[in-house]
Enzyme design. Sequence first.
Site, PDB file in Angstrom:
ATOM      1  N   GLU A 126       0.896  -1.191  -0.007  1.00 12.43           N
ATOM      2  CA  GLU A 126      -0.055   0.072   0.090  1.00 12.43           C
ATOM      3  C   GLU A 126       0.826   1.260   0.125  1.00 12.43           C
ATOM      4  O   GLU A 126       1.647   1.324   0.735  1.00 12.43           O
ATOM      5  CB  GLU A 126      -0.787   0.029   1.243  1.00 12.43           C
ATOM      6  CG  GLU A 126      -1.819   1.065   1.042  1.00 12.43           C
ATOM      7  CD  GLU A 126      -2.897   1.328   2.287  1.00 12.43           C
ATOM      8  OE1 GLU A 126      -3.011   0.201   2.952  1.00 12.43           O
ATOM      9  OE2 GLU A 126      -3.650   2.202   2.073  1.00 12.43           O
ATOM     10  N   GLY A 266       3.395   2.632  10.791  1.00 13.97           N
ATOM     11  CA  GLY A 266       2.959   1.743  12.077  1.00 13.97           C
ATOM     12  C   GLY A 266       2.880   0.255  11.696  1.00 13.97           C
ATOM     13  O   GLY A 266       3.571  -0.616  12.356  1.00 13.97           O
ATOM     14  N   ALA A 267       2.138   0.018  10.780  1.00 15.33           N
ATOM     15  CA  ALA A 267       1.729  -1.391  10.448  1.00 15.33           C
ATOM     16  C   ALA A 267       1.004  -1.315   9.259  1.00 15.33           C
ATOM     17  O   ALA A 267       0.420  -0.262   8.564  1.00 15.33           O
ATOM     18  CB  ALA A 267       0.958  -1.966  11.522  1.00 15.33           C
ATOM     19  N   MET A 268       0.870  -2.804   8.715  1.00 14.00           N
ATOM     20  CA  MET A 268      -0.003  -3.048   7.339  1.00 14.00           C
ATOM     21  C   MET A 268      -0.977  -3.949   7.554  1.00 14.00           C
ATOM     22  O   MET A 268      -0.438  -5.263   7.857  1.00 14.00           O
ATOM     23  CB  MET A 268       1.018  -3.008   6.214  1.00 14.00           C
ATOM     24  CG  MET A 268       0.539  -3.107   5.087  1.00 14.00           C
ATOM     25  SD  MET A 268      -0.659  -1.707   4.432  1.00 14.00           S
ATOM     26  CE  MET A 268      -1.949  -2.723   3.476  1.00 14.00           C
ATOM     27  N   GLU A 269      -2.050  -3.935   6.950  1.00 14.79           N
ATOM     28  CA  GLU A 269      -3.344  -4.845   7.263  1.00 14.79           C
ATOM     29  C   GLU A 269      -3.173  -5.942   6.109  1.00 14.79           C
ATOM     30  O   GLU A 269      -4.480  -6.556   5.866  1.00 14.79           O
ATOM     31  CB  GLU A 269      -4.436  -4.075   7.276  1.00 14.79           C
ATOM     32  CG  GLU A 269      -5.066  -3.338   5.791  1.00 14.79           C
ATOM     33  CD  GLU A 269      -4.580  -1.855   5.887  1.00 14.79           C
ATOM     34  OE1 GLU A 269      -3.652  -1.473   6.499  1.00 14.79           O
ATOM     35  OE2 GLU A 269      -5.459  -1.404   5.032  1.00 14.79           O
ATOM     36  N   GLU A 303      -5.270  -2.849  12.513  1.00 18.10           N
ATOM     37  CA  GLU A 303      -4.957  -3.678  11.592  1.00 18.10           C
ATOM     38  C   GLU A 303      -5.824  -4.820  11.482  1.00 18.10           C
ATOM     39  O   GLU A 303      -6.466  -5.167  10.506  1.00 18.10           O
ATOM     40  CB  GLU A 303      -3.741  -4.016  11.582  1.00 18.10           C
ATOM     41  CG  GLU A 303      -2.561  -2.994  11.624  1.00 18.10           C
ATOM     42  CD  GLU A 303      -2.731  -1.759  10.755  1.00 18.10           C
ATOM     43  OE1 GLU A 303      -3.151  -2.046   9.601  1.00 18.10           O
ATOM     44  OE2 GLU A 303      -2.272  -0.660  11.070  1.00 18.10           O
ATOM     45  N   HIS A 306      -9.349  -3.675  10.273  1.00 23.22           N
ATOM     46  CA  HIS A 306      -9.244  -3.627   8.701  1.00 23.22           C
ATOM     47  C   HIS A 306      -9.636  -4.754   7.757  1.00 23.22           C
ATOM     48  O   HIS A 306     -10.156  -4.652   6.589  1.00 23.22           O
ATOM     49  CB  HIS A 306      -7.760  -3.291   8.325  1.00 23.22           C
ATOM     50  CG  HIS A 306      -7.492  -1.803   8.126  1.00 23.22           C
ATOM     51  ND1 HIS A 306      -8.234  -0.815   7.283  1.00 23.22           N
ATOM     52  CD2 HIS A 306      -6.395  -1.234   8.350  1.00 23.22           C
ATOM     53  CE1 HIS A 306      -7.722   0.376   7.567  1.00 23.22           C
ATOM     54  NE2 HIS A 306      -6.677   0.313   7.991  1.00 23.22           N
ATOM     55  N   GLU A 325      -9.862   3.956   6.352  1.00 27.26           N
ATOM     56  CA  GLU A 325      -8.879   4.602   7.266  1.00 27.26           C
ATOM     57  C   GLU A 325      -9.444   5.360   8.429  1.00 27.26           C
ATOM     58  O   GLU A 325      -9.393   5.187   9.610  1.00 27.26           O
ATOM     59  CB  GLU A 325      -7.652   5.628   6.774  1.00 27.26           C
ATOM     60  CG  GLU A 325      -6.627   4.779   5.871  1.00 27.26           C
ATOM     61  CD  GLU A 325      -6.135   3.374   6.720  1.00 27.26           C
ATOM     62  OE1 GLU A 325      -6.336   3.167   7.963  1.00 27.26           O
ATOM     63  OE2 GLU A 325      -5.638   2.567   6.031  1.00 27.26           O
TER      64      GLU A 325
HETATM   65  N1  B3K Z   1      -2.991   1.021   5.587  1.00 28.36           N
HETATM   66  C1  B3K Z   1      -1.387   1.161   6.122  1.00 28.36           C
HETATM   67  C2  B3K Z   1      -0.985   2.326   5.838  1.00 28.36           C
HETATM   68  C3  B3K Z   1      -0.297   2.370   4.430  1.00 28.36           C
HETATM   69  C4  B3K Z   1       0.246   3.526   4.123  1.00 28.36           C
HETATM   70  C5  B3K Z   1       1.169   3.776   2.858  1.00 28.36           C
HETATM   71  N2  B3K Z   1       1.945   4.758   2.577  1.00 28.36           N
HETATM   72  C6  B3K Z   1      -1.662   1.275   7.611  1.00 28.36           C
HETATM   73  C7  B3K Z   1      -2.976   1.524   8.287  1.00 28.36           C
HETATM   74  O1  B3K Z   1      -3.569   2.553   8.145  1.00 28.36           O
HETATM   75  O2  B3K Z   1      -3.540   0.773   8.869  1.00 28.36           O
HETATM   76 ZN    ZN Z   2      -5.198   1.975   8.821  1.00 28.56          ZN
END
Ligand code: B3K
Ligand code: ZN
Length: 884
Positions: A126, A266-269, A303, A306, A325
């Site tokens: 992402e 922070g993290a990615m889902e 996450e 999500h 978000e």
């Molecule tokens: N969806 C990701 C964020 C991705 C950022 C890309 N530059 C984390 C989050 O909001 O959960």
């Molecule tokens: Zn998010």
Amino acid sequence: MRTDSSPTTIFRKDYTPPAYLVDTVELGFDLAPARTVVANRITLRQNPDAASHDIVLHGEEIELVQVRLNGQQLSERDYELSHATLTIRNAPAEVVLEIETLCAPVENTTLSGLYVSNGNFFTQCEAEGFRRITFFPDRPDVMARYTVMLRADKAAYPVLLSNGNLVEQGELGDGRHYAKWEDPFKKPSYLFALVAAKLVCQEEQFKLADGREVLLQVWVEEGNLDKTDYAMQSLKNSIRWDEQRFGLELDLDRFMIVAVGDFNMGAMENKGLNIFNTKFVLANPRTATDIDYAGIEAVVGHEYFHNWTGNRVTCRDWFQLSLKEGLTVFRDQEFSADMIGTDSGRAVTRIDQVRTLRQAQFPEDAGPMSHPVRPDSFVEINNFYTVTVYEKGAEVVRMYQTLLGRDGFRKGMDLYFERHDGQAVTCDDFRAAMADANGRDLTQFERWYSQAGTPVVTARTRYDAVKRNFDIILSQRGQPEQQPFHIPVAVGLLGANGKDLPLTLENGKHEKGAKGDETTVVLELTGQEQIFRFRNVDERPTPSILRDFSAPVILEYDYTDDELLHLFSQDSDPVNRWEAGQRLAMERLLKLTKQVAAHGANNLKLDSTFINAMRSVLTDEKLDAAFRELALILPSETIVAEQMDVVDPQAIHTARQFMRRTIGTALQTELLAQYHANQTPGDYSPDALSAGKRALKNLCLSYLMVAPELAELKLAQQQFENASNMTDRSAALVSMIHSGAESGPYLKAFYDDFDNEALVIDKWFAMQASAPTTNVAAVRKLMQHPAFTLKTPNRARALIFNFTNANPSQFHAADGSAYEFWAEFVIKLDAINPQVAARLARAMDRWRRYAPALQAKMKQALEKVARRKLSNDVSEVITKALAN
Ligand code: B3K
Ligand code: ZN
């Protein structure tokens, strides 16, 4: 031919559906750090909703080896290859594409796409990282089913993970092995992930509400298994909470969290395979603070949530980012609040949210990067993962709940999933579900998505003692040309005895808000100005307006000091009680700042009324420690700056320090008593009650340490030496650094104790960088430390961002030397990692608001950056900052 391109702006109004849809994706990876081969087999078919017959695939920084279309090898004449796309014109209705590409993960310092961190492979897709892995229609409205085959050296990469379920694994001979993963759910490419690494995991079987057993895993580097309990517990709590609050269940048999030390955010889902910054996974009492624990709970929840809000229902295009978000932040906020469980604990989380909005979102909304929650255009989408899209987006979602009530909101959510499961949709679809499920017209509410800026709500009141009427006249103003917003304004009325008065709104006509009691009503301000009349009001009340911060607005009301003191000591709404204290403090801060700017720091005075109010809150044992702590923190220097037409950072700092010192001296006895009363002996626990006590105790310490005498210094030193946990240890050290007292030996002891704990070393850099006693020369010196590197975002942020963003009096040093430092490192970082560089670039957003001498130097620094060849990311930020 690949050619360079200059930044182009993408507009929401230009959206067109994809010409081809993808049904299945089979990916084969032969993983090697310098040369990874990616084989990609995708089945496509023409989209009946699109006119074009051209297949457009995105691809960046990858080397094309070969393409086959329906079994036929294509030659260079059969397609067009640019720096960013591969286009096949007039393709047949049904197509199987087989594409082979090469990439070099070890050279990828951007941390987008496939990269190497500490010798292990990770991905981040992402928003548009998948195109750095293979050619693909890399847009969220193309959802497909993925099968992934991973092949790698077994000794170096014993663990091979991807989305979904593991269907096969085995040996390949020559020391290599493979694993095959299948994701049963359609997903957009931004949710793809793989991990090939030397890791270990904490795992457990977990029973879902419907009785199904699922496997939960938290993967970390060897040596960190003693820091995974809280993440695992938070994951289980998240799963339960989503079942209970929203009836949403985990849809996979397996759910994995993987921690990585090099990560842009922070993290990615990613579906079934969440990849996390170590900062939001690893914790034990020795290394992590209460704030770290709370962060882990929130991000693990975020996450996980999500999986439904983002993954099962995703975004049609990136302009709709807040659809997932804003909603998911709202969900994680509610989760954290519910985990505390008490009304007062809930209020404390709400106050924290308001502070974040004021500290970061209001300034963003008033600056050059201001954009609506659903932006209309962007150059680089990664620049729009902002506090506006996230936190203001969450406020917008919260307003639905305030307007519709909890049950109504739940109905809207149910309808949203009923209508859109498996689809890529828009913010309008979400609003329609909320409206339709509740039979409400939410047409006007759309403006929260399309109009940028923070609306100002002005309130006036009048009391008619004869008729016993109390009127609240609300008016609103947005930016020029804007239409009125639909604003829920929660209101209560306090009597002289401090109790809430019963409320009778004229005609008894009001919607019951989320609070659902008779002492708070939600007024719906939809026009430019409206009068709300309360009847049967026996005395002139003190209005408590915008309870629970019911809308993300600036509220103007001419409160007298007496009214504020009344609210501060009595309001049943804790958010407004806190807010009254902030208003009292802000008035004084602004006055003192002006005085410092005009006449210097001599003869400053702080009235005893204010000090006494602070004393009462500090010593009120009926209040939660966590609330008392928040009530005693003065508005930050950044928040004060936002209130000034011309910002003078030094004067603000001097004024605020004066207030802190005066409070510290005047309340010395009480601060010391509370310091001792709020100790948390015994085993460390991160629960809200204990964390609140520690927060209050450490705030007391910080007040006592503004101008410490020997006894206070001793106290801090003892706390540092005897602390059983990182919260107390780091708070003691911070108080020493900030006091200006000799803290060298303590900093050294801290470093030596934790030299192989990267996250603690980040703290070591951060606490020095944000101390008003640290100037730019000292920061440059810290950069020479062997542990410093620009390549790891956590480390770069710890030192550089904490200096530029959290140390205003030094960052705005009169000689402009820190601005030059800023320019130098924006440029250096941009060559390594544009996303991180662009975040740093934003430290100059508000440059036009500073005194002319500073402004000129800031402009010079901006122009210095602008003259360079920049990434789209940084270029967009700098261009907007310099534009008129
Ligand atoms: N969806 C990701 C964020 C991705 C950022 C890309 N530059 C984390 C989050 O909001 O959960
Ligand atoms: Zn998010």
